[in-house]
Design a protein around this motif. Sequence first.
Motif, mmCIF file in Angstrom:
data_model
loop_
_atom_site.group_PDB
_atom_site.id
_atom_site.type_symbol
_atom_site.label_atom_id
_atom_site.label_comp_id
_atom_site.label_asym_id
_atom_site.label_seq_id
_atom_site.Cartn_x
_atom_site.Cartn_y
_atom_site.Cartn_z
ATOM 1 N N VAL A 288 45.057 -10.916 49.023
ATOM 2 C CA VAL A 288 44.720 -9.491 48.872
ATOM 3 C C VAL A 288 44.677 -8.758 49.924
ATOM 4 O O VAL A 288 43.601 -8.956 50.658
ATOM 5 C CB VAL A 288 43.826 -9.500 47.689
ATOM 6 C CG1 VAL A 288 43.642 -7.811 47.413
ATOM 7 C CG2 VAL A 288 44.012 -10.217 46.319
ATOM 8 N N ARG A 289 45.337 -7.961 50.578
ATOM 9 C CA ARG A 289 45.284 -7.049 51.594
ATOM 10 C C ARG A 289 44.546 -5.922 51.510
ATOM 11 O O ARG A 289 44.002 -5.228 52.295
ATOM 12 C CB ARG A 289 46.418 -7.010 52.434
ATOM 13 C CG ARG A 289 47.389 -8.149 53.021
ATOM 14 C CD ARG A 289 46.921 -8.667 53.989
ATOM 15 N NE ARG A 289 47.484 -10.096 54.491
ATOM 16 C CZ ARG A 289 47.149 -10.990 55.020
ATOM 17 N NH1 ARG A 289 45.823 -11.033 55.503
ATOM 18 N NH2 ARG A 289 47.746 -12.019 55.491
ATOM 19 N N GLY A 290 44.781 -5.294 50.342
ATOM 20 C CA GLY A 290 44.177 -4.031 49.960
ATOM 21 C C GLY A 290 44.509 -3.655 48.698
ATOM 22 O O GLY A 290 44.915 -4.421 48.001
ATOM 23 N N LEU A 291 44.340 -2.270 48.344
ATOM 24 C CA LEU A 291 44.452 -1.759 47.132
ATOM 25 C C LEU A 291 45.080 -0.349 46.990
ATOM 26 O O LEU A 291 44.651 0.353 48.012
ATOM 27 C CB LEU A 291 43.074 -1.700 46.272
ATOM 28 C CG LEU A 291 43.122 -1.002 44.969
ATOM 29 C CD1 LEU A 291 43.741 -2.081 43.938
ATOM 30 C CD2 LEU A 291 41.633 -0.792 44.496
ATOM 31 N N LEU A 292 46.076 -0.039 46.364
ATOM 32 C CA LEU A 292 46.744 1.195 46.637
ATOM 33 C C LEU A 292 46.427 1.949 45.287
ATOM 34 O O LEU A 292 46.837 1.202 44.197
ATOM 35 C CB LEU A 292 48.194 1.205 46.726
ATOM 36 C CG LEU A 292 48.948 2.400 46.637
ATOM 37 C CD1 LEU A 292 48.751 3.077 47.928
ATOM 38 C CD2 LEU A 292 50.454 2.236 46.716
#
Length: 373
Positions: A288-292
């Motif tokens: 998981v690199r991030g959240l949009l």
Amino acid sequence: MLRNSIRIARIGGISINIHVSWILIFILVTWTLAASYFPQNYPHWSPPLSWSMGVITSILFFVSVLLHELAHSFVARARGLPVHDITLFIFGGVSQLEEEPQTAATEFIMALVGPLTSIVLGVCFGAMWLTASGVNEPLAALGMYLGGINVWLGLFNLIPGFPLDGGRVLRSILWQATGNLQRATRWASLVGQAVAYLFILAGIWRIFTGDWVGGLWIAFIGWFLDNAASSSYRQLTVRNLLAGHKVREAMSRDCMEVSPDLTLESIVNEHVLPTGTRCFPVVEGGVVRGLLTLHNIKGVSQDRWASTTVRQVMTPADGLKKVGPEEELWAAMQNMTEDGVNQLPVMDDGHLLGMLGRDNIVSFIRVRGELGI
Ligand SMILES: [Zn+2]
């Protein structure tokens, strides 16, 4: 720690914060004392004396409120309830309790000790006034003012309307008598609201009889009490409904994983519009690199959606607050409120399990309400 507050000290492991509204009160009290109260009562004082007495009196007033809160906190801790923060704000302070008291007796003593501290302080300052009278005028003035205000602070907090200390005392007595905390809270809040309406009526009456400023103040205190009574009752109801439930029971599992190289246009056209999905974990190589979220997308003007990639606008993983699946739902909701976010990714061991949003919690409560469980 509440939002918009600043830590100023640590006493016995409890961090002492001041809310920004308190700074305003501090300035207002100092100014009222130095520019109006002292010059009226002691016209022969020089302006520098009035102003330094104003500052000293304000600081001691601040210390008095702090001692009142510390008394609550120390009793709470002696009774096994952890207290980490005290936040001072307009109208006094709040000690942040991690848990509600377990017994009526604990709540009774914990609530009562604050106003008692204020009244004892009031008596001490009163003694200082009497001792210094005719010997040292500034010292006597200080004792008289702080004696009066501490006694008032103690008595005001003893008004039996929840969530004031007196309301908590009332609630603990009702709790002891009925054995039902929810019902005791309901009654104590209703008394709180009744007291609030009396304040508002008294305020309006004073406005009509010519005392504009005094009347407005009394009505404002009534309005504040009414808000506090209904919101703390609501909060306790939600808390009771969520008690014992875990994050995994309410989280949504239908988040759609996306690659960081997709454009916002394709996300909107292929996922947001057809399925109503609002949050997208950004995954690359299984990590998981991030959240949009829709919030990130809305921050970019529509004509740039085709040329903007997910990577450019996502909230990166290391800046992300997260929550575990086995955490208490109530605690997770409080974290969201404190951080001012609407959703938290639910992560376990670096893996994303789902998302917990405010809307998930609302529907969790609604479904249980409809089924009557
Ligand atoms: Zn108190």
